[in-house]
Motif scaffolding. Structure first.
Motif: not given
Length: 160
Positions: A21-30
């Motif tokens: 979540x912290x290294x893939x999902x949240x950066x994609x959303x950002x």
């Protein structure tokens, strides 16, 4: 809240989900949020507001998982007491009202699975708490949303 037991595998599974979540999902959303922000007026930009909502939900999930880990301690199921219902036990019970056998394995957070055989349920569940420390032949009463269930423990399989 009492700390709950968890296996090393369950602990590692939750940590991997947090890392993903912290290294893939949240950066994609950002990244998608920055693209939506560049489109102009934010008041009427539904893409921007949708991404903000996704960002909030992803961060809430990370916080939830971190809290779950903070409330756990790692246990080796092989070190648990034998012959009694405890964390890691697989228990077969007979529903005395319906004369129906059911099988449960008592697990920690992140390891529960209500669709498998045996059903893996949390040690913090009312069913597990009612049976904890009991032996074969003991009867327990468990209050469920469907009413009080009377169960008899007919088999305990300890983790080896």
């Amino acid at each position: 809240m009492d700390r709950q037991p968890i296996t090393r595998e369950g602990h590692d599974k939750i940590k991997a989900e947090i890392k993903h979540l912290e290294s893939v999902v949240i950066p994609e959303i950002t990244e998608r949020l920055a693209e939506a922000r560049s489109e102009g007026d934010l008041k009427e930009n539904t893409e921007y507001h949708g991404q903000r909502e996704q960002q909030g939900m992803a961060q809430a999930k990370v916080n939830q998982l971190k809290t779950k880990l903070a409330n756990c301690y790692i246990v080796d199921k092989a070190d648990m007491p034998k012959g009694v219902v405890t964390f890691g036990s697989t228990v077969t019970v007979n529903d005395l009202k319906w004369n129906d056998e059911e099988e449960y394995e008592f697990v920690g957070p992140g390891e529960e699975d209500y669709d498998c055989e045996p059903m893996k349920i949390l040690t913090s569940s009312p069913l597990a708490q009612a049976m904890e420390g009991k032996k074969v032949g003991d009867k327990v009463s468990v209050e469920t949303p469907q009413g009080i269930r009377e169960l008899e423990i007919i088999k305990i399989v300890d983790f080896e």
